[in-house]
Design an enzyme around this catalytic site. Structure first.
Site, short mmCIF file in Angstrom:
data_model
loop_
_atom_site.label_atom_id
_atom_site.label_comp_id
_atom_site.label_asym_id
_atom_site.label_seq_id
_atom_site.Cartn_x
_atom_site.Cartn_y
_atom_site.Cartn_z
N CYS A 72 5.21 25.91 -22.41
CA CYS A 72 6.33 25.09 -21.94
C CYS A 72 5.97 24.35 -20.66
CB CYS A 72 7.58 25.96 -21.79
SG CYS A 72 9.10 24.99 -21.73
N HIS A 127 8.08 29.17 -26.94
CA HIS A 127 7.89 30.37 -26.10
C HIS A 127 7.60 31.63 -26.94
CE1 HIS A 127 9.21 28.92 -22.13
NE2 HIS A 127 10.04 28.14 -22.79
N GLU A 160 6.25 34.27 -25.89
CA GLU A 160 6.45 35.45 -25.03
C GLU A 160 7.93 35.86 -24.99
OE1 GLU A 160 6.57 32.50 -24.04
OE2 GLU A 160 7.54 32.25 -22.10
#
Lengths: 229, 83
Positions: free
Chosen positions: A85, A202, A204
């Site tokens: 990002c 994302h 994560e």
């Protein structure tokens, strides 16, 4: 393999990245942007957020944070470097990956789950993934419209540098599944040498079973497996 | 000597500017159908200390190239005047 997550003023996914890597049993430290020491890390991650308030252009000021001297030298030595990002935007501003991230076509900040199709068979972050299986991963950005000129785009495709494209839940890469107007639905790319990669979604944030979605963990786990191999 | 730079940074013409497009629609809603090609950019002013105007020009040009504009997606122009 030691992981380092850079913290810029305005980073807000640094802890998510640390948590995801810790969950996978990897040693990970945070690196403050004003330091000049990578603390012996082998894999550097630039996290999501709004480094330096996104002022001027996303990533433009973070690209000149003190630690970026060492991060760029690390990448130039062939060290692993990943941007997620805002981290991807920093990589693009630093010219460590080709292209730029423009304002979303919708002009809106978009925060939702999208689907990704792994593309590259030669970049570590996607090489080991099932190319037919769409992955549900969250996005949260206002400036995610990937753009590169025609020559660069051709080089990316010819050299297998596109790592993910936006698709629908069946895996079809369509305009309707493109959340930000990115060229050719590109959600992530690698540099020519394939040691630096950036992506807008994302993984994560989708790594912990407690959060109800572990598709991101598939990406990170196979990445960790690949870099450890 | 101090110089004032007035810098315009615009998205390259070949890149779609959705903000400009939305504003154009607004203008057309005001019956200004004669207006076309609305594009929105940034205006930056800054002061620079320099011996000569030429030196000031070089500093501002360098600032634009290195940070103020991203030449992959933007173009810049600027004017200088004594501050």
């Amino acid at each position: 393999m030691k992981f380092g997550v850079v913290v810029f003023p305005g980073s807000n996914c640094d802890q998510d990245a640390v948590d995801a890597l810790t969950l996978m049993g990897q040693p990970v430290v945070k690196l403050w942007h004003k330091d000049h020491d990578l603390q012996g890390c082998d894999f550097i991650l630039l996290p999501g957020g709004f480094a330096h308030g996104d002022y001027l252009r996303t990533g433009a000021i973070a690209r000149f944070s003190p630690i970026m001297n060492e991060v760029i030298a690390h990448a130039n030595r062939g060290g692993y470097l990943m941007g997620i990002c805002n981290g991807f935007q920093v990589l693009a501003e630093a010219r460590l990956v080709p292209g730029v991230l423009l304002r979303n076509l919708s002009q809106k900040y978009t925060c939702k789950n999208i689907y990704l199709k792994p593309q590259s068979s030669s970049v570590l972050v996607s090489a080991g993934l099932d190319k037919e299986q769409p992955l549900k991963i969250p996005i949260a950005h206002g400036d995610g419209r990937y753009y590169a000129d025609a020559d660069t785009l051709k080089q990316l495709n010819d050299n297998d540098q596109v790592i993910f494209r936006y698709c629908d839940e069946t895996g079809a890469i369509t305009d309707a599944a493109n959340p930000n107007g990115s060229l050719e639905n590109i959600a992530g790319v690698a540099n020519e040498r394939k040691n630096v990669f950036g992506m807008m979604p994302h993984p994560e944030r989708a790594a912990d079973p407690l959060l109800g979605n572990t598709d991101g963990r598939l990406i990170l786990e196979q990445l960790v497996t690949s870099v450890l191999a | 000597m101090k110089y004032l730079a007035q810098i315009d940074v615009m998205t390259r013409k070949e890149i779609l500017d959705p903000q400009g497009k939305a504003v154009k629609l607004g203008l057309h809603n005001l019956q200004m159908d004669a207006i076309d090609n609305v594009r929105i950019g940034k205006h930056i002013t800054l002061e620079v200390d320099a011996e000569t105007e030429d030196q000031a020009r070089q500093t501002v040009d360098s600032a634009c190239r290195q940070l103020l504009a991203n030449l992959i997606m933007e173009e810049y122009t600027f004017t200088l005047q004594p501050a």
